[in-house]
Design a protein around this motif. Structure first.
Motif, PDB file in Angstrom:
ATOM      1  N   PRO A 130      -4.216   4.100  -6.379  1.00  0.00           N
ATOM      2  CA  PRO A 130      -5.066   3.466  -5.362  1.00  0.00           C
ATOM      3  C   PRO A 130      -4.789   1.972  -5.234  1.00  0.00           C
ATOM      4  O   PRO A 130      -4.636   1.271  -6.244  1.00  0.00           O
ATOM      5  N   ALA A 146      -6.418   2.113  -0.188  1.00  0.00           N
ATOM      6  CA  ALA A 146      -7.494   3.001  -0.627  1.00  0.00           C
ATOM      7  C   ALA A 146      -8.838   2.309  -0.514  1.00  0.00           C
ATOM      8  O   ALA A 146      -9.869   2.968  -0.376  1.00  0.00           O
ATOM      9  N   GLY A 172      -2.989   1.805   5.037  1.00  0.00           N
ATOM     10  CA  GLY A 172      -2.725   2.709   3.920  1.00  0.00           C
ATOM     11  C   GLY A 172      -3.420   2.346   2.628  1.00  0.00           C
ATOM     12  O   GLY A 172      -3.145   2.940   1.583  1.00  0.00           O
ATOM     13  N   ALA A 188       0.840  -1.204   0.000  1.00  0.00           N
ATOM     14  CA  ALA A 188       0.000   0.000   0.000  1.00  0.00           C
ATOM     15  C   ALA A 188       0.875   1.254   0.000  1.00  0.00           C
ATOM     16  O   ALA A 188       0.576   2.235  -0.691  1.00  0.00           O
ATOM     17  N   ALA A 189       1.965   1.222   0.756  1.00  0.00           N
ATOM     18  CA  ALA A 189       2.862   2.380   0.835  1.00  0.00           C
ATOM     19  C   ALA A 189       3.528   2.637  -0.512  1.00  0.00           C
ATOM     20  O   ALA A 189       3.641   3.785  -0.967  1.00  0.00           O
ATOM     21  N   ALA A 247       0.981   4.137  -2.763  1.00  0.00           N
ATOM     22  CA  ALA A 247       0.663   5.512  -2.370  1.00  0.00           C
ATOM     23  C   ALA A 247       1.742   6.479  -2.838  1.00  0.00           C
ATOM     24  O   ALA A 247       1.446   7.599  -3.269  1.00  0.00           O
ATOM     25  N   GLU A 248       2.998   6.039  -2.765  1.00  0.00           N
ATOM     26  CA  GLU A 248       4.107   6.885  -3.248  1.00  0.00           C
ATOM     27  C   GLU A 248       3.881   7.311  -4.691  1.00  0.00           C
ATOM     28  O   GLU A 248       4.277   8.410  -5.092  1.00  0.00           O
ATOM     29  N   GLY A 269       0.933   7.481  -6.073  1.00  0.00           N
ATOM     30  CA  GLY A 269      -0.408   8.030  -6.234  1.00  0.00           C
ATOM     31  C   GLY A 269      -1.387   7.069  -6.875  1.00  0.00           C
ATOM     32  O   GLY A 269      -2.332   7.482  -7.555  1.00  0.00           O
ATOM     33  N   VAL A 306     -11.194   8.536  -2.699  1.00  0.00           N
ATOM     34  CA  VAL A 306     -10.959   7.563  -3.779  1.00  0.00           C
ATOM     35  C   VAL A 306     -12.171   7.505  -4.690  1.00  0.00           C
ATOM     36  O   VAL A 306     -13.281   7.215  -4.250  1.00  0.00           O
TER      37      VAL A 306
END
Lengths: 392, 367
Positions: free
Chosen positions: A176, A198, A196, A167-168, A171-172, A174, A222
């Motif tokens: 989902p 979405a 973390g 998830a990280a 997320a880095e 962008g 989201v």
């Protein structure tokens, strides 16, 4: 009956049944403006708050659905569509190769009917998503990926995935990230905000609640294109009259499962360890599949060399033991497990599997019954395997 | 049914039709510990005959499961598609390619239901396979015709050995089909009114020629008159014909005497179909390969009996001898329409139901 198939569905908790029956007596559409409607709405919203609190989400992030398959489809298709609409360059969906069919087939459908590009992430021999492969995929195609999905814990072999890490990474960039946490909730700690992700899939009947009700936890920011259009319930993402009784019972079950998680992990985990060692004592060449350490406490999944899983299932069923081959069925025909194949197993090993899954009603007696019945069943299944040319 | 029923574990092969459902239910009533199994024979179930006529569609699997649930027995689907294709479908195509006329139902009994399925069942601890075939099998181990001559299936079971029959149970042999349907309705089985299956289950549209052409390719050739040697027509592949066939020949030249002509022989090597008058089809001696003597050990002396040489055909009195791996039947009077590849089944007439003595696959006929 010896019920060793909690991963398929688990008995409803008495409290959940009670909550269901109580709510089912009341009339009221939660969207109606009159008094019965307001009462129903209050019941639903309290359930929403309870689910949110138990799973580390905000109440507004809880979207009630008709169960796990719907939640997975909504997450995969809905988030993909929304993201691609925002940014047409993003036409790729990334999924682990060991996902449940509710995710895998939704991804495949996007590929075949929506022109989506599909990347299936390899898993290692324990069924764990290869983090390096995800990193590589992100480095190569960061700008074209619409969404990534990887389950929290595998429903067949029980391996717990590095969800927070995945998830990280998403997320880095962008992107989902969705996780199917159906098997994980109540077995391992699951916290939506902390992980973390979405979007996160939950369902009732794997944790002591009713079938036909589940939730998609969906981050407020989201985007998600609805699959079901209609009355605009559930943030306009999931139309349909809310199942007040089902949702209430679901909330009770989620709350209880999460509250009891540590105790379950200890008790059921110890029982599972006993089951594993008894199976390996009874059938020395049985192979435990999945991560031996980092796995769901209720899951024991084996390959029995020389046997076909469906033959073993038949023989154990005849002795009152309910378990599963763990793999999907097509018209009742056992298919080699796609999870085992993704883990690098050959077809014979992928066909020779049985999953024993324990839960809140399991006892040591269940393990005793299985250990007593297994050796003769394996012997017979081996004989049956050897009469089938080329299949054993 | 046999008295040793109580507690004996048996496997009921359930096609999704009414016969096998009632057979399974009767086995339960007789005290057997019954497990239902539906055989998935299609590599792709959608391509098989749909609706109520076949035995291999998804709908049939569902019907079989429903029946098992109503009867209250465990039910599983066994994937036998690979075995079925290798032993039955490929054999069917190869036999036609060789100019013979195979009987796939018989081959399925011989290689699948009472072989691959039975072997697996025995290995798994079952004692026998129960099917809904209309034939009688008593404690004497003898296979007899059904009381319902219109539904009798002893012909397609005659290929079974004594050993296979020793592990077979046919609960319907003493019943008429109408009674079976009525019983199914009484038992609450939804398949009570399901139509009988007649056609070849793996040929979805019933077009055998088209099925063969797709696998063997079009191979145009001549249709030749036996007497004159003249070419009297053409065909798209010799494999599509059966000895005794009259229809569908599309002959371009009428016969000299104006009488109908029939397929007399098929010669794959030259891709030739030979036609001639009906009386040229008459045969008095039939030679057959791979004999099985269901009623005991192979006879060393000529045996007086009646023989049936095609499914649903008439019987004819004959003397049968077995020697050197070959069965020869000398017919009391000539018969027409005997095709290589069909089964020659010898029966002994009996007041308690004609007894199957043995069978073999027709290889050669002589007038």
């Amino acid at each position: 009956m010896t019920y060793l198939d909690h991963a398929a569905t688990t008995p409803m908790l008495p409290e959940a049944i009670e909550a269901y029956a109580l709510a089912a007596r009341d009339v009221g559409n939660a969207s109606s403006l009159h008094a019965p409607g307001r009462r129903a709405r209050r019941t639903v919203e309290e359930a929403r708050e309870r689910v949110a609190a138990a799973l580390g989400a905000r109440p507004s992030e809880v979207i009630f659905t008709g169960g796990g398959t719907e939640s997975d489809n909504l997450a995969v298709k809905g988030v993909f569509w929304a993201r691609r609409t925002d940014d047409p360059k993003r036409n790729r969906v990334v999924a682990s190769a060991a996902e449940h069919h509710a995710v895998l087939d939704a991804v495949d459908w996007l590929g075949r009917f929506e022109g989506a590009d599909v990347s299936l992430l390899p898993v290692d021999e324990l069924g764990r998503v290869d983090v390096a492969a995800v990193r590589f995929e992100l480095d190569q195609r960061c700008d074209e990926i619409a969404m990534i999905t990887a389950m929290w814990a595998n429903n067949e072999v029980g391996t717990v995935q590095p969800v927070t890490e995945l998830a990280a990474m998403a997320a880095e960039c962008g992107i989902p990230f969705h996780t199917d946490a159906i098997q994980a909730i109540g077995q391992v700690p699951v916290d939506f905000a902390a992980c973390g992700a979405a979007a996160l899939t939950a369902t009732g009947h794997k944790l002591g609640g009713p079938t036909g009700v589940g939730a998609l936890l969906l981050g407020r920011e989201v985007g998600c294109t609805p699959l079901l259009h209609g009355g605009g319930q559930e943030r306009d993402v999931r139309s349909g009259t809310l199942d007040v009784a089902g949702i209430t019972a679901f909330a009770v079950a989620v709350e209880m499962a999460v509250k009891a998680q540590q105790e379950t992990a200890a008790r059921v985990g110890a029982l599972r360890d006993e089951l594993v060692s008894r199976v390996q004592a009874a059938v020395p060449d049985a192979v435990l599949n999945g991560d031996p350490e980092d796995r769901l406490p209720g899951n024991a999944h084996f390959s029995f060399p020389g046997c076909e899983g469906d033959a073993l299932l038949l023989l154990l069923d005849a002795q009152g033991i309910a378990c599963s081959t763990g793999s999907a069925c097509s018209a009742g025909i056992a298919q080699p497990s796609h999870v085992l194949l993704a883990m690098g197993a050959d077809e014979a090993r992928a066909r020779s599997t049985l999953r024993f899954s324990l839960g809140h009603t399991s006892t040591l007696d269940d393990v005793d019954v299985l250990a007593a019945a297994l050796p003769s069943a394996v012997e017979r299944a081996r004989r049956a395997g050897s009469v089938r040319g080329g299949r054993s | 049914m046999r008295s040793r029923a109580r507690g004996t574990r048996v496997l009921a092969a359930m096609s999704g039709g009414v016969d096998s459902a009632v057979a399974a239910a009767r086995a339960v009533d007789a005290g057997y510990d019954v497990t239902g199994v539906h055989l998935a024979l299609a590599r792709n179930p959608q391509t098989y005959r749909s609706g109520a006529r076949g035995c291999c569609t998804l709908e049939d699997a569902r019907d079989a499961r429903r029946a098992a649930d109503v009867i209250g027995i465990p039910f599983y689907v066994w994937d036998m598609a690979d075995e079925f294709h290798a032993s039955v479908v490929d054999d069917f195509v190869a036999e036609y390619a060789a100019g013979r006329t195979p009987n796939p139902c018989l081959r399925c009994n011989e290689k699948i239901k009472f072989a691959a399925v039975l072997d697996r069942a025995i290995a798994l601890g079952f004692d026998a396979v129960v099917t809904g075939h209309h034939a009688r099998l008593g404690p004497d181990g003898l296979l007899r015709r059904s009381v319902d001559m219109g539904k009798d299936q002893s012909y397609v079971l005659a290929v079974l050995t004594r050993e296979q029959l020793a592990h077979s149970i046919f609960p319907l042999g003493d019943s008429f089909k109408t009674g079976v349907r009525a019983e199914a309705a009484e038992r609450g089985l939804a398949v009570a009114e399901k139509p009988d299956s007649h056609d070849i289950c793996f040929i979805a549209d019933g077009d055998t020629r088209g099925f063969l052409a797709k696998r063997l390719g079009e191979a145009p050739g001549d249709i030749v008159d036996a007497a004159s040697g003249d070419v009297v027509g053409s065909h798209a592949g010799a494999f599509g014909f059966t000895v005794g066939q009259r229809k569908g020949l599309n002959l371009t030249r009428p016969s000299a005497d104006g009488r109908p002509r029939y397929v007399l022989s098929i010669t794959p090597v030259t891709n030739t179909v030979t036609v001639g008058p009906g009386e040229a089809l008459e045969v008095s001696t039939v030679a057959a390969e791979r004999p099985v003597w269901t009623a005991g050990s192979l006879p060393s002396t000529p045996t007086e009996c009646e023989v049936q040489i095609r499914a649903h055909g008439e019987t004819v009195p004959a003397v049968v001898t077995v020697a050197d791996g070959q069965m020869t039947a000398t017919l009391r009077w000539p018969v027409r329409g005997v095709a290589a590849g069909q089964a020659l089944v010898a029966y002994r007439p009996d007041p308690a139901g004609d007894i199957v003595l043995g069978s073999a696959t027709v290889s050669l006929t002589r007038s």
